[in-house]
Design an enzyme around this catalytic site. Structure first.
Site, PDB file in Angstrom:
ATOM      1  N   ILE A   1       0.975  -1.027   0.364  1.00  0.00           N
ATOM      2  CA  ILE A   1      -0.019   0.012   0.009  1.00  0.00           C
ATOM      3  C   ILE A   1       1.120   1.171   0.109  1.00  0.00           C
ATOM      4  CG2 ILE A   1      -1.525  -1.088   0.927  1.00  0.00           C
ATOM      5  CD1 ILE A   1      -0.969   0.064   3.167  1.00  0.00           C
ATOM      6  N   PRO A   2       1.731   1.367  -0.945  1.00  0.00           N
ATOM      7  CA  PRO A   2       2.483   2.563  -1.039  1.00  0.00           C
ATOM      8  C   PRO A   2       1.258   4.190  -0.822  1.00  0.00           C
ATOM      9  CG  PRO A   2       2.735   2.056  -3.199  1.00  0.00           C
ATOM     10  CD  PRO A   2       1.462   0.559  -2.499  1.00  0.00           C
ATOM     11  N   HIS A   3       1.850   5.494  -0.186  1.00  0.00           N
ATOM     12  CA  HIS A   3       1.447   6.363   0.016  1.00  0.00           C
ATOM     13  C   HIS A   3       2.823   7.196   0.906  1.00  0.00           C
ATOM     14  CE1 HIS A   3       1.364   3.160   3.943  1.00  0.00           C
ATOM     15  NE2 HIS A   3       1.633   4.930   4.512  1.00  0.00           N
ATOM     16  N   GLY A   4       2.226   8.429   0.725  1.00  0.00           N
ATOM     17  CA  GLY A   4       2.883   9.278   1.322  1.00  0.00           C
ATOM     18  C   GLY A   4       3.405   9.522   2.235  1.00  0.00           C
TER      19      GLY A   4
END
Length: 147
Positions: A63-66
């Site tokens: 779950i790539p996120h900033g």
């Protein structure tokens, strides 16, 4: 603010290929930019987050996120679900589904709750990894659904 986030077919991209984890994150970020949900600089924040806290969550899903600072670049909460049938080396584990998250508030929590339900059920996780249509993904990940 609403706690549910609608996942739409234009935010689901199946059958993709990525050279590596960085390419997969770039593709997630590019879709979030294309959807109009984030400023282009958010993609760099996604890489920063990955460098400090790996986003692999199990069952072939990341779950790539900033970063928290990257939230300023989010125009609207959104998800981008990308499927990589051949898998992507995620510094050890193999990822088949990357779910890019852009959130400035808590609206994404309903989808993450549904995702948790999918990841704790190996059969549902397999369905997510092998989904043939965006509707299958939406049925699995739509808030309150979990398949």
């Amino acid at each position: 603010m609403p706690t549910d986030l609608a996942l739409t077919a234009d935010a689901v991209s199946l059958g993709r290929v990525a050279a590596d984890k960085a390419d997969a994150i770039d593709q997630c970020g590019a879709l979030l930019v294309e959807l109009g949900s984030v400023e282009p600089g958010y993609v760099a924040a996604m890489h920063e987050r990955e460098a400090s806290v790996p986003t692999f969550v199990g069952e072939g899903v990341a779950i790539p996120h900033g970063t928290d600072a990257g939230r300023a670049l989010v125009k609207e909460t959104a998800l981008a679900v990308l499927q990589f049938p051949d898998g992507v080396d995620w510094d050890g584990p193999t990822v088949y589904v990357a779910i890019g998250i852009a959130a400035s508030g808590e609206e994404h929590l309903g989808v993450l709750s549904s995702l948790a339900g999918v990841l704790t059920d190996p059969e549902k996780a397999a369905r997510l990894r092998s989904a043939a249509t965006p509707d299958e993904v939406i049925d699995l990940l739509g808030p309150g659904r979990s398949g």
